[in-house]
Design a protein around this motif. Sequence first.
Motif, mmCIF file in Angstrom:
data_model
loop_
_atom_site.group_PDB
_atom_site.id
_atom_site.type_symbol
_atom_site.label_atom_id
_atom_site.label_comp_id
_atom_site.label_asym_id
_atom_site.label_seq_id
_atom_site.Cartn_x
_atom_site.Cartn_y
_atom_site.Cartn_z
ATOM 1 N N TRP A 174 -56.351 9.438 1.467
ATOM 2 C CA TRP A 174 -56.689 8.085 0.923
ATOM 3 C C TRP A 174 -56.908 7.155 2.404
ATOM 4 C CZ3 TRP A 174 -56.849 5.551 -3.789
ATOM 5 C CH2 TRP A 174 -56.900 6.324 -5.062
ATOM 6 N N GLN A 175 -57.621 5.865 1.984
ATOM 7 C CA GLN A 175 -57.559 5.271 3.285
ATOM 8 C C GLN A 175 -57.150 3.879 2.706
ATOM 9 O OE1 GLN A 175 -62.016 5.991 4.355
ATOM 10 N NE2 GLN A 175 -61.131 5.781 6.484
ATOM 11 N N PHE A 176 -56.624 3.072 3.442
ATOM 12 C CA PHE A 176 -56.240 1.656 3.136
ATOM 13 C C PHE A 176 -57.521 0.994 2.895
ATOM 14 C CE2 PHE A 176 -55.425 -2.721 4.100
ATOM 15 C CZ PHE A 176 -54.189 -3.054 3.028
ATOM 16 N N SER A 177 -58.518 0.786 3.703
ATOM 17 C CA SER A 177 -59.744 0.336 3.388
ATOM 18 C C SER A 177 -60.820 0.622 4.382
ATOM 19 C CB SER A 177 -59.485 -1.178 3.669
ATOM 20 O OG SER A 177 -60.703 -1.916 3.705
ATOM 21 N N GLN A 178 -62.065 0.705 3.876
ATOM 22 C CA GLN A 178 -63.077 1.120 4.670
ATOM 23 C C GLN A 178 -63.783 -0.095 5.648
ATOM 24 O OE1 GLN A 178 -65.988 3.355 2.333
ATOM 25 N NE2 GLN A 178 -64.584 4.858 1.797
ATOM 26 N N ALA A 179 -63.149 -1.469 5.307
ATOM 27 C CA ALA A 179 -63.584 -2.472 6.073
ATOM 28 C C ALA A 179 -63.112 -2.045 7.550
ATOM 29 C CB ALA A 179 -63.025 -3.683 5.542
ATOM 30 N N THR A 180 -63.820 -2.792 8.357
ATOM 31 C CA THR A 180 -63.478 -2.732 9.856
ATOM 32 C C THR A 180 -62.208 -3.597 10.131
ATOM 33 O OG1 THR A 180 -64.590 -4.848 10.604
ATOM 34 C CG2 THR A 180 -66.301 -2.653 10.422
ATOM 35 N N SER A 181 -61.461 -3.294 11.311
ATOM 36 C CA SER A 181 -60.301 -3.769 11.588
ATOM 37 C C SER A 181 -60.286 -5.288 11.801
ATOM 38 C CB SER A 181 -59.697 -2.925 13.081
ATOM 39 O OG SER A 181 -60.565 -3.383 14.063
ATOM 40 N N ASN A 182 -61.729 -5.661 12.342
ATOM 41 C CA ASN A 182 -61.802 -7.085 12.342
ATOM 42 C C ASN A 182 -61.855 -7.657 11.218
ATOM 43 O OD1 ASN A 182 -62.040 -7.221 15.197
ATOM 44 N ND2 ASN A 182 -64.063 -6.983 15.358
ATOM 45 N N GLN A 183 -62.636 -7.327 10.176
ATOM 46 C CA GLN A 183 -62.639 -7.679 9.063
ATOM 47 C C GLN A 183 -61.237 -7.636 8.150
ATOM 48 O OE1 GLN A 183 -65.777 -5.086 7.179
ATOM 49 N NE2 GLN A 183 -67.296 -6.512 7.400
ATOM 50 N N ILE A 184 -60.559 -6.734 8.360
ATOM 51 C CA ILE A 184 -59.201 -6.733 7.910
ATOM 52 C C ILE A 184 -58.333 -7.799 8.418
ATOM 53 C CG2 ILE A 184 -56.972 -5.233 7.586
ATOM 54 C CD1 ILE A 184 -58.729 -3.063 7.415
ATOM 55 N N MET A 185 -58.326 -8.133 9.534
ATOM 56 C CA MET A 185 -57.390 -9.050 10.273
ATOM 57 C C MET A 185 -57.947 -10.570 9.964
ATOM 58 S SD MET A 185 -55.211 -7.622 12.111
ATOM 59 C CE MET A 185 -54.547 -9.071 12.920
ATOM 60 N N THR B 63 -49.671 -9.848 -1.277
ATOM 61 C CA THR B 63 -48.531 -8.888 -1.945
ATOM 62 C C THR B 63 -49.086 -7.639 -2.234
ATOM 63 O OG1 THR B 63 -47.210 -10.836 -2.750
ATOM 64 C CG2 THR B 63 -46.809 -8.570 -3.568
ATOM 65 N N ILE B 64 -50.375 -7.843 -2.967
ATOM 66 C CA ILE B 64 -51.211 -6.746 -3.605
ATOM 67 C C ILE B 64 -51.554 -5.620 -2.320
ATOM 68 C CG2 ILE B 64 -53.272 -5.886 -4.538
ATOM 69 C CD1 ILE B 64 -53.129 -8.339 -6.219
ATOM 70 N N PRO B 65 -51.906 -6.003 -1.254
ATOM 71 C CA PRO B 65 -52.423 -5.030 -0.196
ATOM 72 C C PRO B 65 -51.096 -4.440 0.393
ATOM 73 C CG PRO B 65 -53.536 -6.929 0.245
ATOM 74 C CD PRO B 65 -52.600 -7.319 -0.962
ATOM 75 N N LEU B 66 -49.970 -5.319 0.620
ATOM 76 C CA LEU B 66 -48.847 -4.682 1.269
ATOM 77 C C LEU B 66 -48.088 -3.589 0.319
ATOM 78 C CD1 LEU B 66 -46.733 -5.096 3.238
ATOM 79 C CD2 LEU B 66 -45.506 -6.772 1.941
ATOM 80 N N LEU B 67 -48.215 -3.954 -0.941
ATOM 81 C CA LEU B 67 -47.663 -2.585 -1.837
ATOM 82 C C LEU B 67 -48.653 -1.666 -1.683
ATOM 83 C CD1 LEU B 67 -46.579 -4.902 -5.090
ATOM 84 C CD2 LEU B 67 -45.170 -4.063 -3.139
ATOM 85 N N ARG B 68 -49.713 -1.835 -1.858
ATOM 86 C CA ARG B 68 -50.911 -0.753 -1.872
ATOM 87 C C ARG B 68 -50.830 0.078 -0.634
ATOM 88 N NH1 ARG B 68 -56.071 0.165 -0.639
ATOM 89 N NH2 ARG B 68 -56.313 -1.937 0.200
#
Length: 448
Positions: free
Chosen positions: A288-299, A351-356
């Motif tokens: 599983w991956q947390f997200s396929q978005a780039t690190s810049n997009q996540i930040m 909160t949702i991304p932190l729990l996920r």
Amino acid sequence: MKAVEQLDYRVTVGDVAAQVGLNIHQAEQGLLVLASEVGGHLQVAESGDIAYLFPKNFRAILRNKFLKLRLQAWWVHVWGVLFYLIRISFGIFLLLSIVLMIVAIAFIVLSLKAGSDSDSDGGGSGGSSRSGGGGGILFLPRFWIGPDLFWWFNPSYSHSNYPSRRRNSRSGREDSEMNFLEAVFSFLFGDGNPNSDLEERRWKTIGAVIRNSGGAVAAQQIAPYLDDLGESYQRESEDYMLPVLIRFDGRPEVSPSGDIVYHFPKLQTTAGQKYQQPVPAYLRAKLWQFSQATSNQIMLAIGLGSVNFVLALVLGSLLKGGEIAAQLGGFVVFVELIYPLLLAYGVGFLTIPLLRYFWVQRKKKQIEAQNQARQENAIALNQPDEALQNKIAYAQQFAAQNVIREDNLVYSSEKDLLDQDIERKDQIDAEWEQRLELGSTQNLDINS
């Protein structure tokens, strides 16, 4: 239907079952129904085995025949558009929320400031004391000196005003097809289960392994593709092979030394010559991956989410008590009404991304443990002891491949029966001569 297309529209039950890992009985029933609905043909070989021949446009035949299938095809396209709109709606709402709260806070602060200035001037005429001569005028900079907003929505966008920043950002971020609005959804909810097709891959691979072995295997050849083999006594009794036997209509065979191997006659019959298919050494589930978005997009999403949350707290402190909304009315009253939604979104966005994140870490450890167990089974198979070698050798005694060729058909539903008899006249005459000769030989034996 996918298997029929992949196998060039002429298949046996074993072909379909092995190709996509379907249950043998489900494949047989499905082929009969499909042949009936699209005008397919049955071809019977001398051995009694059956091949199914389908028209290459059978999907179009089905769509034209059934309104439900046409509606399903239409809904697939509509749902693709709707789901994309749902995905980008979270990013749009984030930006709208930030803009709305900035405007509301600025409006409240400027209104309160204008009121206090008016009171301090005594309703007066101190206009000359203000630079620019206009009370309450908000000066906006002429040029935007922040990051390139258009790049947030389209990573491939370029802006001539910021060439140096564009080069730096492109060299520093990973390749991604997501725009920023899609990345927000990915940050919040992820990108779906990467192993949604794991069961399909599992049974497809097991079918290929059995086919590669000629339709007969030892249990240890299947173990690297199964999840839970049970306790030690269940491993010894090979209970984990029961689902495989049921799915592919197999049966156990016992060797003189007491070893058990598994024979799958239905997978030995094919409509065309089959060669060894490449299969992985073991079934490897994707992590599983947390997200396929780039690190810049996540930040960027974290930054905007934090700004959104802080703005919600500031706006809440200004609206506390309800006096300001009652005093200013209109737009501020509307903002006060939707403030619970803005606050809930601000809290949930972080909160949702932190729990996920913690859930994804736990899921990755489980998958790694399962992959490790299957890999160990594969290593044991590649380093077999004498007992396992004997089992595999005994299984090969049952290995075979029965190909239904065009030249050994005795019946096909695509042609009239009389025409087929005429075409096979020489073959039928030879069969009768063989039977007469056999009968004559038997009579001579009886008389003697």
